[in-house]
Scaffold this motif. Structure first.
Motif, PDB file in Angstrom:
ATOM      1  N   ALA A 236      -1.003  -3.853  -8.868  1.00  0.00           N
ATOM      2  CA  ALA A 236      -2.141  -3.036  -8.443  1.00  0.00           C
ATOM      3  C   ALA A 236      -2.254  -3.019  -6.920  1.00  0.00           C
ATOM      4  O   ALA A 236      -2.515  -1.972  -6.310  1.00  0.00           O
ATOM      5  CB  ALA A 236      -3.430  -3.549  -9.069  1.00  0.00           C
ATOM      6  N   ASP A 237      -2.055  -4.205  -6.302  1.00  0.00           N
ATOM      7  CA  ASP A 237      -2.078  -4.275  -4.835  1.00  0.00           C
ATOM      8  C   ASP A 237      -0.954  -3.433  -4.242  1.00  0.00           C
ATOM      9  O   ASP A 237      -1.137  -2.746  -3.230  1.00  0.00           O
ATOM     10  CB  ASP A 237      -1.922  -5.718  -4.374  1.00  0.00           C
ATOM     11  CG  ASP A 237      -3.147  -6.567  -4.671  1.00  0.00           C
ATOM     12  OD1 ASP A 237      -4.234  -5.988  -4.855  1.00  0.00           O
ATOM     13  OD2 ASP A 237      -3.007  -7.798  -4.714  1.00  0.00           O
ATOM     14  N   SER A 238       0.222  -3.497  -4.873  1.00  0.00           N
ATOM     15  CA  SER A 238       1.373  -2.760  -4.364  1.00  0.00           C
ATOM     16  C   SER A 238       1.171  -1.249  -4.494  1.00  0.00           C
ATOM     17  O   SER A 238       1.558  -0.484  -3.611  1.00  0.00           O
ATOM     18  CB  SER A 238       2.645  -3.181  -5.109  1.00  0.00           C
ATOM     19  OG  SER A 238       2.912  -4.550  -4.901  1.00  0.00           O
ATOM     20  N   VAL A 239       0.568  -0.836  -5.595  1.00  0.00           N
ATOM     21  CA  VAL A 239       0.285   0.590  -5.788  1.00  0.00           C
ATOM     22  C   VAL A 239      -0.712   1.069  -4.727  1.00  0.00           C
ATOM     23  O   VAL A 239      -0.563   2.152  -4.151  1.00  0.00           O
ATOM     24  CB  VAL A 239      -0.258   0.856  -7.202  1.00  0.00           C
ATOM     25  CG1 VAL A 239      -0.790   2.276  -7.328  1.00  0.00           C
ATOM     26  CG2 VAL A 239       0.838   0.608  -8.238  1.00  0.00           C
ATOM     27  N   LYS A 240      -1.721   0.245  -4.467  1.00  0.00           N
ATOM     28  CA  LYS A 240      -2.695   0.591  -3.430  1.00  0.00           C
ATOM     29  C   LYS A 240      -2.000   0.697  -2.072  1.00  0.00           C
ATOM     30  O   LYS A 240      -2.288   1.614  -1.280  1.00  0.00           O
ATOM     31  CB  LYS A 240      -3.794  -0.465  -3.377  1.00  0.00           C
ATOM     32  CG  LYS A 240      -4.874  -0.176  -2.350  1.00  0.00           C
ATOM     33  CD  LYS A 240      -5.945  -1.265  -2.355  1.00  0.00           C
ATOM     34  CE  LYS A 240      -7.007  -0.993  -1.292  1.00  0.00           C
ATOM     35  NZ  LYS A 240      -8.051  -2.062  -1.273  1.00  0.00           N
ATOM     36  N   PHE A 241      -1.101  -0.236  -1.812  1.00  0.00           N
ATOM     37  CA  PHE A 241      -0.346  -0.212  -0.563  1.00  0.00           C
ATOM     38  C   PHE A 241       0.488   1.060  -0.459  1.00  0.00           C
ATOM     39  O   PHE A 241       0.539   1.712   0.596  1.00  0.00           O
ATOM     40  CB  PHE A 241       0.548  -1.446  -0.487  1.00  0.00           C
ATOM     41  CG  PHE A 241       1.469  -1.481   0.700  1.00  0.00           C
ATOM     42  CD1 PHE A 241       0.971  -1.347   1.986  1.00  0.00           C
ATOM     43  CD2 PHE A 241       2.828  -1.660   0.532  1.00  0.00           C
ATOM     44  CE1 PHE A 241       1.813  -1.392   3.090  1.00  0.00           C
ATOM     45  CE2 PHE A 241       3.679  -1.709   1.628  1.00  0.00           C
ATOM     46  CZ  PHE A 241       3.170  -1.572   2.901  1.00  0.00           C
TER      47      PHE A 241
END
Length: 399
Positions: A236-241
Motif C-alpha cells: 500500500a505504501d509502495s502504491v502510494k509512492f
C-alpha cells in the motif's frame, strides 16, 4: 444644566472608547530585555484584552530584538570601518535577528485582524516590514558561519528562519532580488538536514520550495523522491509512492530519472503491461524520449529482439555517445544473428554491424564504467571470425 450634562456624557463616552492598556500589556511594555518581555508574553497571552493588545505586545518584542541587533551591528560596522576590535556579541546579534523576524511575523498576524468595528487597520506592518526585512538577510551569513563551525543546530535555526519567513504576508511587497542566487540552495540544504533528522514532512516542505529554483529543481526533486520512498513498509505504501511519482512526473516531464523509477516500480509490482504503457504514452507525446526508447528496447531484448532493435536504434540516434545503449543495440543484433543458420548472408551482416557497435562501445567506455561490453563483444568476434583469428584472440583478452 443641560449643557453640562452633555459634556459629562461626552467625557464618559471618551473614557469608554479609550480605555487604557491591560495590566498584562503594561507589564510587557515595561520590560527592558527581549527575554523578559518574551517570558511575560508567553505567560500572559490569554490575559491580553484583544488582538490589538497582542499585536502591540509582539511589536514590543520586535523593538527589543532590534535594539540588540542594531547595537551589535553598529559596533561590528564601526570595527570594520575604523580598523578596531571592540567586542561584538555576534551570537546575540544573530539570535536577535531571528527573534525580531519571528516576533514581527507574529505581530502582523494579530495586526491584520479586524478590530471591534470589523475594520482591518494595521498599525505596525509597514514599519516592521521595512526594519526587519534587511535584518532577515543577516541570517544567510549567520547560517553559513554556523555551518562552517560545525554548529548544525544553529545553522538550521538561522537558515530555517530565513527560508520559512519568505512567504510571510508581512513581506509580500519586499524586493527579493538579493536572494535569488542562493535561496533555492539554502532551502535544499534545509531539506537535507530535515531528511537526516528523519523529519520527512519538513524535508518535503523544503524540497517543494527549492524545486521552484530552476538551478536546484533536479537535486531537490531527487531528495524529495528519497524522502517519499524512505518509509515504504508494505505494498500500500509502495502504491502510494508510485502515485506520488506519477503526479510529480506530470509536473516534471523532462526528468528522465523520474520516468525510470515509475517504469521500474510497475515492473517490480509485476505490472509489465502497465510499465510498457507508461513508456508508450511518453513516446506518443515525445517520440525522441531516450529513456522510453531505451527501456522499451531493453525490455523486449530477449522475447522479441526484432522489435527491440527498432527502439534501440532510435535511442542510439538520440544519444549516439551513450556506451550502454550502443552495447545493448550490438547485443540485440548478435541475438538475432545467432538465430540464423550458418552461411546465411544476413547472419554475417548482423554480426559485422554488431562488431562495429561493440568497438564503438569500447571506444566510448574503455574501462567499462557504464557498460560491460567485453564478453558479448568477444562472442560476436568469435562467431564472425572464428576462434583462432587474431582479432578474436584480442577480443578475448579484452573481455
Amino acid at each position: 444644566m443641560k449643557k453640562i450634562m452633555i459634556v459629562a456624557m461626552m467625557a464618559f463616552s471618551a473614557t469608554c472608547a479609550f480605555a487604557g492598556d491591560s495590566p498584562a500589556l503594561k507589564s510587557i511594555l515595561k520590560a527592558k530585555t527581549y527575554q523578559e518581555a518574551s517570558d511575560l508574553l508567553k505567560s500572559s497571552l490569554a490575559q491580553l484584552a484583544n488582538d490589538a493588545e497582542k499585536a502591540k505586545a509582539y511589536n514590543k518584542l520586535v523593538d527589543l530584538a532590534m535594539e540588540k541587533y542594531n547595537k551589535e551591528s553598529a559596533t561590528k560596522t564601526e570595527n570594520e570601518v575604523m580598523k578596531q576590535n571592540k567586542p561584538v556579541d555576534v551570537d546575540g546579534m544573530n539570535e536577535a535577528a531571528v527573534n525580531a523576524l519571528m516576533a514581527a511575523i507574529e505581530c502582523d498576524k494579530y495586526d491584520q485582524l479586524p478590530n471591534e468595528k470589523g475594520k482591518v487597520a494595521p498599525k505596525f506592518a509597514e514599519k516592521n516590514a521595512q526594519r526587519v526585512w534587511p535584518v532577515r538577510g543577516q541570517l544567510v551569513n549567520a547560517g553559513q558561519d554556523a555551518q562552517n563551525a560545525d554548529k548544525t543546530d544553529l545553522c538550521k535555526r538561522y537558515w530555517g528562519a530565513f527560508v520559512d519567513s519568505d512567504d510571510a504576508p508581512l513581506f509580500k511587497a519586499a524586493n527579493r532580488d538579493f536572494q535569488k542566487p542562493f535561496f533555492g540552495q539554502v532551502a535544499r540544504i534545509m531539506g537535507i538536514y530535515a531528511y537526516q533528522d528523519k523529519n520527512m514532512e519538513k524535508c518535503l516542505h523544503y524540497c517543494d520550495i527549492a524545486m521552484k529554483d530552476e538551478g536546484e529543481r533536479t537535486n531537490a526533486l531527487n531528495l524529495k523522491l528519497e524522502a517519499l520512498s524512505s518509509d515504504l513498509k508494505n505494498r500500500a505504501d509502495s502504491v502510494k509512492f508510485l502515485n506520488n511519482l506519477k503526479e510529480l512526473y506530470t509536473q516534471n516531464q523532462d526528468n528522465d530519472a523520474l520516468l525510470e523509477r515509475i517504469y521500474n516500480l510497475h515492473n517490480a509490482f509485476g505490472e509489465q503491461a502497465e510499465a510498457k504503457k507508461v513508456l508508450e504514452d511518453v513516446l506518443a507525446k515525445n517520440p525522441n524520449n531516450f529513456v522510453a526508447l531505451a527501456d522499451l528496447g531493453i525490455g523486449q531484448l530477449n522475447e522479441n529482439p526484432a522489435a527491440a532493435e527498432k527502439f534501440l536504434r532510435k535511442a542510439f540516434e538520440v544519444k549516439p555517445d551513450n556506451a550502454l545503449i550502443v552495447t545493448y543495440l550490438a547485443t540485440c543484433l548478435s541475438i538475432q544473428a545467432q538465430d540464423k543458420q550458418p552461411g546465411d548472408p544476413a547472419r554475417k551482416g548482423l554480426y559485422e554491424e554488431a562488431v562495429k557497435l561493440f568497438d564503438k562501445a569500447k571506444e566510448l567506455d574503455p574501462d567499462k564504467n557504464t557498460s560491460n561490453w567485453g564478453y558479448n563483444r568477444y562472442n560476436a568476434y568469435y562467431n564472425l571470425y572464428g576462434e583462432d583469428d587474431p582479432r578474436t584472440k584480442q577480443a578475448e583478452a579484452e573481455k
